[in-house]
Write a protein that holds these residues in place. Structure first.
Motif, mmCIF file in Angstrom:
data_model
loop_
_atom_site.group_PDB
_atom_site.id
_atom_site.type_symbol
_atom_site.label_atom_id
_atom_site.label_comp_id
_atom_site.label_asym_id
_atom_site.label_seq_id
_atom_site.Cartn_x
_atom_site.Cartn_y
_atom_site.Cartn_z
ATOM 1 N N GLY A 148 7.197 22.877 20.905
ATOM 2 C CA GLY A 148 5.770 23.161 20.967
ATOM 3 C C GLY A 148 5.267 23.200 22.404
ATOM 4 N N SER A 149 5.747 22.248 23.225
ATOM 5 C CA SER A 149 5.357 22.209 24.627
ATOM 6 C C SER A 149 5.892 23.428 25.378
ATOM 7 C CB SER A 149 5.881 20.930 25.281
ATOM 8 O OG SER A 149 5.608 20.913 26.667
ATOM 9 N N ILE A 150 7.125 23.810 25.085
ATOM 10 C CA ILE A 150 7.718 24.977 25.742
ATOM 11 C C ILE A 150 6.916 26.233 25.404
ATOM 12 C CG2 ILE A 150 9.756 26.470 25.822
ATOM 13 C CD1 ILE A 150 11.440 23.926 25.379
ATOM 14 N N ALA A 151 6.543 26.379 24.127
ATOM 15 C CA ALA A 151 5.772 27.549 23.712
ATOM 16 C C ALA A 151 4.387 27.557 24.351
ATOM 17 C CB ALA A 151 5.651 27.581 22.189
ATOM 18 N N PHE A 152 3.736 26.383 24.406
ATOM 19 C CA PHE A 152 2.401 26.308 24.995
ATOM 20 C C PHE A 152 2.424 26.692 26.469
ATOM 21 C CE2 PHE A 152 -0.532 23.775 27.594
ATOM 22 C CZ PHE A 152 -1.742 24.262 27.127
ATOM 23 N N HIS A 153 3.349 26.120 27.225
ATOM 24 C CA HIS A 153 3.389 26.411 28.659
ATOM 25 C C HIS A 153 3.742 27.870 28.929
ATOM 26 C CE1 HIS A 153 3.538 21.956 28.958
ATOM 27 N NE2 HIS A 153 2.810 22.203 30.031
ATOM 28 N N THR A 154 4.550 28.446 28.086
ATOM 29 C CA THR A 154 4.856 29.869 28.239
ATOM 30 C C THR A 154 3.590 30.699 28.021
ATOM 31 O OG1 THR A 154 7.133 29.511 27.493
ATOM 32 C CG2 THR A 154 6.294 31.765 27.415
ATOM 33 N N ARG A 155 2.801 30.349 27.003
ATOM 34 C CA ARG A 155 1.542 31.070 26.757
ATOM 35 C C ARG A 155 0.569 30.893 27.913
ATOM 36 N NH1 ARG A 155 2.058 28.723 21.579
ATOM 37 N NH2 ARG A 155 0.383 27.228 22.078
ATOM 38 N N MET A 156 0.628 29.755 28.588
ATOM 39 C CA MET A 156 -0.290 29.480 29.693
ATOM 40 C C MET A 156 0.159 30.127 31.001
ATOM 41 S SD MET A 156 -2.988 27.751 28.785
ATOM 42 C CE MET A 156 -3.534 27.116 30.370
ATOM 43 N N GLY A 157 1.218 30.919 30.963
ATOM 44 C CA GLY A 157 1.647 31.631 32.161
ATOM 45 C C GLY A 157 2.661 30.900 33.008
ATOM 46 N N PHE A 158 3.212 29.787 32.510
ATOM 47 C CA PHE A 158 4.258 29.074 33.242
ATOM 48 C C PHE A 158 5.595 29.795 33.067
ATOM 49 C CE2 PHE A 158 1.090 25.804 32.959
ATOM 50 C CZ PHE A 158 1.309 24.968 34.056
ATOM 51 N N GLU A 159 6.438 29.682 34.071
ATOM 52 C CA GLU A 159 7.789 30.223 34.021
ATOM 53 C C GLU A 159 8.786 29.074 34.048
ATOM 54 O OE1 GLU A 159 8.182 32.764 37.369
ATOM 55 O OE2 GLU A 159 6.576 34.132 36.758
ATOM 56 N N ILE A 160 9.888 29.226 33.299
ATOM 57 C CA ILE A 160 10.940 28.216 33.310
ATOM 58 C C ILE A 160 11.789 28.406 34.560
ATOM 59 C CG2 ILE A 160 13.002 27.367 32.132
ATOM 60 C CD1 ILE A 160 11.724 28.198 29.500
ATOM 61 N N GLU A 161 11.934 27.329 35.329
ATOM 62 C CA GLU A 161 12.725 27.406 36.552
ATOM 63 C C GLU A 161 14.229 27.357 36.219
ATOM 64 O OE1 GLU A 161 10.935 25.551 40.207
ATOM 65 O OE2 GLU A 161 10.123 24.186 38.688
ATOM 66 N N PRO A 162 15.041 27.993 37.051
ATOM 67 C CA PRO A 162 16.494 27.951 36.824
ATOM 68 C C PRO A 162 17.004 26.519 36.835
ATOM 69 C CG PRO A 162 15.931 29.629 38.446
ATOM 70 C CD PRO A 162 14.681 28.841 38.208
ATOM 71 N N GLY A 163 17.945 26.217 35.940
ATOM 72 C CA GLY A 163 18.525 24.885 35.878
ATOM 73 C C GLY A 163 20.020 24.928 36.086
ATOM 74 N N ASP A 164 20.684 23.826 35.760
ATOM 75 C CA ASP A 164 22.141 23.781 35.867
ATOM 76 C C ASP A 164 22.786 23.605 34.495
ATOM 77 O OD1 ASP A 164 21.437 21.202 35.284
ATOM 78 O OD2 ASP A 164 22.178 20.341 37.163
ATOM 79 N N GLY A 165 22.002 23.849 33.442
ATOM 80 C CA GLY A 165 22.511 23.768 32.087
ATOM 81 C C GLY A 165 21.614 24.556 31.156
ATOM 82 N N GLU A 166 21.929 24.513 29.862
ATOM 83 C CA GLU A 166 21.180 25.291 28.885
ATOM 84 C C GLU A 166 21.184 24.566 27.546
ATOM 85 O OE1 GLU A 166 22.029 29.524 26.971
ATOM 86 O OE2 GLU A 166 21.520 29.699 29.119
ATOM 87 N N VAL A 167 20.025 24.574 26.869
ATOM 88 C CA VAL A 167 19.892 24.008 25.533
ATOM 89 C C VAL A 167 19.183 25.031 24.659
ATOM 90 C CG1 VAL A 167 18.875 22.186 24.114
ATOM 91 C CG2 VAL A 167 19.816 21.616 26.360
ATOM 92 N N ASP A 168 19.859 25.511 23.635
ATOM 93 C CA ASP A 168 19.280 26.509 22.726
ATOM 94 C C ASP A 168 18.711 27.702 23.480
ATOM 95 O OD1 ASP A 168 19.917 24.942 20.516
ATOM 96 O OD2 ASP A 168 17.994 23.870 20.582
ATOM 97 N N GLY A 169 19.425 28.137 24.517
ATOM 98 C CA GLY A 169 19.005 29.304 25.273
ATOM 99 C C GLY A 169 17.955 29.035 26.331
#
Length: 284
Positions: free
Chosen positions: A114-135
């Motif tokens: 829910g938090s990931i979806a909200f921040h995406t709607r608010m114009g936030f971008e996910i920064e590159p990481g060193d791993g991945e969870v569910d894409g």
């Protein structure tokens, strides 16, 4: 409902509501009192009938002063999906932008979809990481061994800002006296609910009204605003008040946008001004 900056004495009450809202007892390091002591100007609370219904705690980075960070946000379960958190984020964006910030950062758990979806709607971008969870890109061991986090960034822009002298940006250029001023003082309800779009429409509409001379408008972080519009006569003011589209805005304002307001109509008999680098004026 009323939005204001947090105060030190709010800490105990907010810790209590977190327990009620989340269904678990918060640990002291989740939201220590120091945030309510030292970051009041960039942290906000929403009250209704003397009770907290939402809050946001954030700050400007001392290490990277162009960056701001949202640390903790909470909202009453019955008030979710009503725009309160969006309103708090926008208040925070405005507060930190005034302090020179160009980026806002947030971290969340990769399990909190829910938090990931909200921040995406608010114009936030996910920064590159060193791993991945569910894409989703994550930073492993961000908060300690096995504590993976999604890192978000939103870049603040000034695309709507018009570069011109500060006095021209804020102060209306009025003619020689006498003329009239309509002073509208208001307290907003939380959430936008179409307010910003209608406010822009009303300014554009007023500018095309006969007798309109100018407008000045400000609103603080607590939702208290003052708008002063200037007119050449009382007849022009009455015509504007009775404008069909303006009547619609007035009706919606009473229903949704304002906790309270006062309108005062004045005749300007004397005016003084000052413009650094220019020549001041005295009327009367």
């Amino acid at each position: 409902m009323h939005i204001r900056n947090v105060r030190e004495e709010d800490h105990a009450s907010i810790i209590t509501v977190i327990e009620d809202w989340l269904g678990c007892r918060p640990t002291p390091d989740m939201l220590p009192k120091l945030f309510f002591q030292h970051f009041q100007e960039t942290s906000f609370a929403v009250e209704e009938n003397g009770q907290f219904v939402a809050f946001l705690v954030g700050f400007v980075s001392q290490t990277h002063p162009e960056q701001a960070y949202i640390h903790f946000v909470g909202v009453h379960p019955d008030r979710r999906k009503q725009g309160l958190v969006k309103e708090l984020y926008e208040r925070f964006f405005s507060a930190v932008q005034e302090r020179g910030c160009t980026e806002v950062h947030v971290v969340t758990s990769p399990m909190n979809m829910g938090s990931i979806a909200f921040h995406t709607r608010m114009g936030f971008e996910i920064e590159p990481g060193d791993g991945e969870v569910d894409g989703v890109q994550v930073k492993t061991d961000y908060d300690g061994h096995g504590q993976r986090r999604v890192q978000f960034v939103r870049r603040l822009t000034m695309a709507e800002k018009v570069e011109r002298p500060h006095s021209e940006t804020i102060l209306a250029q009025t003619p020689e006296k006498p003329y009239y001023a309509v002073i509208f003082t208001s307290v907003r309800t939380p959430g936008d609910n179409g307010y910003a779009d209608m406010a822009d429409e009303m300014v554009e509409l007023a500018q095309n009204q006969p007798g309109f001379l100018g407008i000045e408008s400000v609103r603080d972080a607590d939702g208290i605003g003052i708008t002063v519009s200037y007119w050449d006569s009382e007849e022009s003011i009455r015509a504007w008040k009775e404008n069909g589209r303006h009547l619609v805005a007035q009706k919606i304002g009473r229903e949704k946008w304002y906790e309270s307001f006062v309108t005062r109509v004045c005749r300007v008999e004397r005016a003084y001004d000052f413009n650094r680098g220019g020549q001041g004026r005295l009327d009367g």
